[in-house]
Design an enzyme around this catalytic site. Structure first.
Site, mmCIF file in Angstrom:
data_model
loop_
_atom_site.group_PDB
_atom_site.id
_atom_site.type_symbol
_atom_site.label_atom_id
_atom_site.label_comp_id
_atom_site.label_asym_id
_atom_site.label_seq_id
_atom_site.Cartn_x
_atom_site.Cartn_y
_atom_site.Cartn_z
ATOM 1 N N ARG A 1 -4.196 -22.299 -11.240
ATOM 2 C CA ARG A 1 -4.668 -23.322 -10.304
ATOM 3 C C ARG A 1 -3.486 -23.772 -9.462
ATOM 4 O O ARG A 1 -2.410 -24.063 -10.000
ATOM 5 C CB ARG A 1 -5.252 -24.513 -11.060
ATOM 6 C CG ARG A 1 -5.690 -25.613 -10.104
ATOM 7 C CD ARG A 1 -6.404 -26.715 -10.798
ATOM 8 N NE ARG A 1 -5.521 -27.511 -11.629
ATOM 9 C CZ ARG A 1 -5.945 -28.469 -12.423
ATOM 10 N NH1 ARG A 1 -7.239 -28.738 -12.513
ATOM 11 N NH2 ARG A 1 -5.097 -29.173 -13.139
ATOM 12 N N ARG B 1 -10.579 -42.223 -14.746
ATOM 13 C CA ARG B 1 -10.480 -41.569 -16.055
ATOM 14 C C ARG B 1 -9.308 -42.046 -16.887
ATOM 15 O O ARG B 1 -9.226 -41.749 -18.077
ATOM 16 C CB ARG B 1 -10.467 -40.044 -15.903
ATOM 17 C CG ARG B 1 -9.290 -39.489 -15.144
ATOM 18 C CD ARG B 1 -9.528 -38.031 -14.773
ATOM 19 N NE ARG B 1 -8.769 -37.124 -15.633
ATOM 20 C CZ ARG B 1 -8.575 -35.835 -15.366
ATOM 21 N NH1 ARG B 1 -9.114 -35.282 -14.301
ATOM 22 N NH2 ARG B 1 -7.880 -35.082 -16.164
ATOM 23 N N CYS C 1 -13.947 -25.702 -17.148
ATOM 24 C CA CYS C 1 -12.587 -25.788 -17.697
ATOM 25 C C CYS C 1 -12.200 -27.231 -18.009
ATOM 26 O O CYS C 1 -11.080 -27.499 -18.411
ATOM 27 C CB CYS C 1 -11.581 -25.145 -16.748
ATOM 28 S SG CYS C 1 -11.470 -25.971 -15.165
ATOM 29 N N GLU D 1 -15.339 -30.162 -8.744
ATOM 30 C CA GLU D 1 -15.004 -31.396 -9.475
ATOM 31 C C GLU D 1 -15.238 -32.654 -8.635
ATOM 32 O O GLU D 1 -14.971 -33.757 -9.075
ATOM 33 C CB GLU D 1 -13.574 -31.342 -10.016
ATOM 34 C CG GLU D 1 -12.511 -30.987 -9.004
ATOM 35 C CD GLU D 1 -11.128 -30.823 -9.650
ATOM 36 O OE1 GLU D 1 -10.931 -31.235 -10.794
ATOM 37 O OE2 GLU D 1 -10.241 -30.276 -8.965
ATOM 38 N N HIS E 1 1.985 -41.925 -23.727
ATOM 39 C CA HIS E 1 2.695 -40.690 -24.090
ATOM 40 C C HIS E 1 2.565 -40.353 -25.560
ATOM 41 O O HIS E 1 2.497 -39.197 -25.920
ATOM 42 C CB HIS E 1 4.147 -40.676 -23.616
ATOM 43 C CG HIS E 1 4.848 -41.975 -23.711
ATOM 44 N ND1 HIS E 1 5.075 -42.587 -24.898
ATOM 45 C CD2 HIS E 1 5.346 -42.770 -22.740
ATOM 46 C CE1 HIS E 1 5.712 -43.712 -24.666
ATOM 47 N NE2 HIS E 1 5.888 -43.857 -23.364
ATOM 48 N N ASN F 1 -13.798 -33.150 -16.023
ATOM 49 C CA ASN F 1 -13.039 -34.410 -16.152
ATOM 50 C C ASN F 1 -13.120 -35.216 -14.861
ATOM 51 O O ASN F 1 -13.408 -36.414 -14.862
ATOM 52 C CB ASN F 1 -11.570 -34.140 -16.481
ATOM 53 C CG ASN F 1 -11.408 -33.234 -17.680
ATOM 54 O OD1 ASN F 1 -12.326 -33.089 -18.466
ATOM 55 N ND2 ASN F 1 -10.246 -32.618 -17.806
ATOM 56 N N ASP F 2 -12.845 -34.527 -13.764
ATOM 57 C CA ASP F 2 -12.907 -35.230 -12.484
ATOM 58 C C ASP F 2 -14.343 -35.392 -11.993
ATOM 59 O O ASP F 2 -14.679 -36.389 -11.363
ATOM 60 C CB ASP F 2 -12.060 -34.503 -11.428
ATOM 61 C CG ASP F 2 -10.590 -34.864 -11.564
ATOM 62 O OD1 ASP F 2 -10.308 -36.063 -11.726
ATOM 63 O OD2 ASP F 2 -9.747 -33.963 -11.536
HETATM 64 C C1 PEP Z 1 -10.968 -31.352 -14.589
HETATM 65 O O1 PEP Z 1 -10.861 -32.180 -13.683
HETATM 66 O O2 PEP Z 1 -11.946 -31.259 -15.345
HETATM 67 C C2 PEP Z 1 -9.879 -30.377 -14.845
HETATM 68 C C3 PEP Z 1 -10.070 -29.347 -15.629
HETATM 69 O O3 PEP Z 1 -8.686 -30.578 -14.263
HETATM 70 P P1 PEP Z 1 -7.669 -31.771 -14.619
HETATM 71 O O4 PEP Z 1 -8.081 -32.343 -15.939
HETATM 72 O O5 PEP Z 1 -6.327 -31.113 -14.659
HETATM 73 O O6 PEP Z 1 -7.857 -32.684 -13.458
HETATM 74 MG MG MG Z 2 -9.414 -32.071 -12.122
#
Ligand code: PEP
Ligand code: MG
Length: 582
Positions: free
Chosen positions: A344, A476, A513, A442, A197, A465-466
């Site tokens: 989303r 991650r 994103c 993703e 955090h 990210n995913d």
């Molecule tokens: C991602 O997975 O890249 C994404 C933008 O969503 P989150 O980070 O909220 O999973």
């Molecule tokens: Mg994601």
């Protein structure tokens, strides 16, 4: 004292220079004595009333959360309240006083130690980190029992704290709140990882921080000069005058650069050869729209709606009702003044658990999360869809669906959107009947079966990210595999570039994103792949825009094509760096 350097985990950007302000180390070292039989109930009462006091304290902190507090903070405070309500903390220590006649502090610490040992055994890194929360809750109760202030010496301190660097073993979310009011220069903690955090809050406050420094709080003394290099995760203690000067210059340069960047707010994002790029913001709460507009975003590319659902269940709160959600979505769309807002639908699970959706899955990242969870809870999903649709009567909204991988999931989702529309028609509620619906790409399976998506969807948004997590098979949030998290892995580049080009061929907009969109080192690579929409944290927008303004696609595109035929990591890195040399 001689100067020395410590290495930890970089979690937020920038340079901080200041005097160390040490937070009292863990107060778990307490007096131990036995209570006489006739005093036992009084001792039980003493502990009970300390627990009650902390409960009230947390409730007050939660209620008085400033409206601009990072969303995660409320969630963290809820976690502490939940821990405090758990019989393992609220009842077991009382039993220990009764059965073993320990004094209250000793009984509490015995139980906390026991629980901490159990947490050490847990394999899941995220859950293991929660051991710190248990200790912080324990410390809060101890501080009441022993009558010491929550932040020793700080409450009365009148002097400016703007040049102080907080050094602590760990910082509880509640204490973090006090720091945000006092504008500290930076944070250094022994514990924590990318996802702790302290890290999350430091990032959202845009303050330099370094965590996971092991024994920094033991090695750094009160009032030592400290430099935090937030980009490198390095802390320099008692720097020589020459080093201090060097970092002051670097810091001044970074501040100047930031100021200069703010002039680009209203500059359209156009490459040198005249290609227009859409710069969008990622937000977590409607209040973040102000920062998005401030950074010159032309819309919201990702509103992570799950933050409206998180951290609400601690004090008997329910999930947000359709009306509450509608208000939040409406607030966002009104705040953006006609600019599109991409909302989303709920993406909970794995690293973003809901209290009520406690993780029982063996492997949460692969479990019933995001759209899978929504399709399994149709009433909840329909309520969210209706709320979003109703808000679309107040300005342009796009619906973005997370974690889709199967054709039937897309079809079921589209059916549910139609069902939500029918319900609203029946209730004579207004909405945009042509609301665009898009898919997050993703999961590798989605990126490899794009014809299924472009046929059914109005737009795509790549969640890198995913996508990286699932393609490279690395959790991650697990710092032990953090070194394998590589956005430049040829497999990732392949999935990204095919998604962008197939989307373009089908004539549907594609954005990125995930974090990659906000990394200036990767801007030109993404432009070279054909990306025209970037969505990122508002704090990153202007730096990426500057990169775009200096890019020339006629140079970048052929070089990117060559990178796509390269597989050697060192050669890819070198070529991506070279893209920035024009
Ligand atoms: C991602 O997975 O890249 C994404 C933008 O969503 P989150 O980070 O909220 O999973
Ligand atoms: Mg994601």
């Amino acid at each position: 004292m001689a100067s020395f350097t410590l290495h930890g985990i970089p979690v937020s950007r920038g340079i901080a220079i200041g005097r160390a302000h040490l937070l009292a180390p863990a107060a778990l070292d307490v007096k131990h004595y036995l209570i006489a039989e006739e005093q036992v109930e009084a001792e039980v009462q003493r502990l009970q009333s300390a627990i009650d006091t902390v409960h009230k304290e947390l409730q007050i902190i939660w209620k008085e959360l400033p409206p601009d507090a990072p969303a995660e903070l409320g969630a963290f405070i809820d976690v502490h309240a939940l821990i405090l309500s758990d019989p393992m903390i609220s009842e077991m220590p009382l039993d220990i006083i009764r059965s073993r006649h320990y004094n209250a502090e000793w009984a509490l610490v015995t139980q906390i130690d026991e629980l901490s040992a159990q947490f050490d055994e847990i394999e899941d890194a995220y859950l293991r980190e929660r051991k710190n929360d248990i200790q912080q809750v324990g410390e809060r109760v101890l501080k009441i029992l022993t009558g010491s202030a929550a932040l020793p010496g700080m409450k009365s301190a009148e002097e400016s704290t703007a040049h102080m660097i907080v050094v602590a073993h760990d910082i509880s979310p509640a204490d973090m709140l006090q720091f945000r009011d006092r504008a500290f220069a930076g944070f250094v903690t022994d514990l924590g990882g990318q996802n702790s955090h302290t890290a999350i809050v430091a990032r959202s406050l845009d303050i330099p921080a370094a965590v996971g420094m092991y024994n920094a709080s033991a090695l750094i003394a009160q009032d030592d000069w400290v430099i935090i290099d937030g980009d490198a995760g390095v802390v320099i203690v008692d720097p020589t005058p020459a080093v201090l000067e060097q970092y002051r210059e670097l810091q001044a340069r970074l501040v100047r650069e930031r100021k200069k960047l703010s002039r680009l707010r209203k500059t359209p994002a156009v490459t040198r050869d005249g290609t227009e790029i859409t710069m969008l913001a990622n937000i977590e709460l409607p209040e973040d729209c102000a920062a998005a507009l401030d950074a010159g975003a032309v819309g919201v590319g990702l509103f992570r709606s799950e933050f409206l659902f998180m951290g609400r269940t601690g004090f008997g709160h329910r999930l947000p009702s359709e009306d509450e959600q509608f208000e939040s979505y409406r607030q966002a769309v009104v705040a953006m003044k006609g600019r599109p807002v991409t909302i989303r639908t709920l993406d909970i699970g794995a690293d973003k658990p809901l209290d009520t959706a406690e993780e029982t899955a063996l492997n949460p990242a692969l479990g019933l999360r995001a759209i899978r969870y929504c399709l399994a809870e149709p009433q909840m999903f329909l309520a969210q869809l209706r709320a979003i649709l109703r808000a679309s009567a107040f300005g342009p909204i796009k619906l973005l669906i997370p974690m889709l991988a199967h054709a039937f999931e897309i079809d079921q989702t589209l059916l549910m959107i139609e069902q939500a529309k029918a319900q609203l028609r029946e209730a004579h509620k207004k909405f945009d009947p042509l609301i665009p619906v898009g898919a997050m790409i993703e999961i590798p399976a989605a990126a490899l079966t794009l014809p299924l998506f472009v046929k059914r969807m109005d737009f795509l948004s790549i969640g890198t990210n995913d996508l990286i997590q699932y393609t490279l098979a690395i959790d991650r949030v697990d710092h032990e595999v953090a070194h394998l998290y590589n956005p430049l892995h040829p497999a990732i580049l392949y999935l990204l570039s095919t998604t962008i080009s197939i989307g373009a061929k089908a004539g549907i907009p594609v954005s990125v994103c995930g974090e990659m969109a906000g990394d200036t080192k990767l801007t030109r690579l993404l432009l070279g792949m054909g990306l025209r929409e970037f969505s990122m944290h508002p704090a990153q927008l202007l730096a990426v825009k500057q990169e775009i303004l200096n890019s020339d696609l006629s140079v970048i595109v052929p070089r990117t094509k060559k990178i796509m035929r390269t597989f050697e990591p060192a050669a890819i890195m070198e070529a991506v760096d070279q893209l920035r040399v024009v």
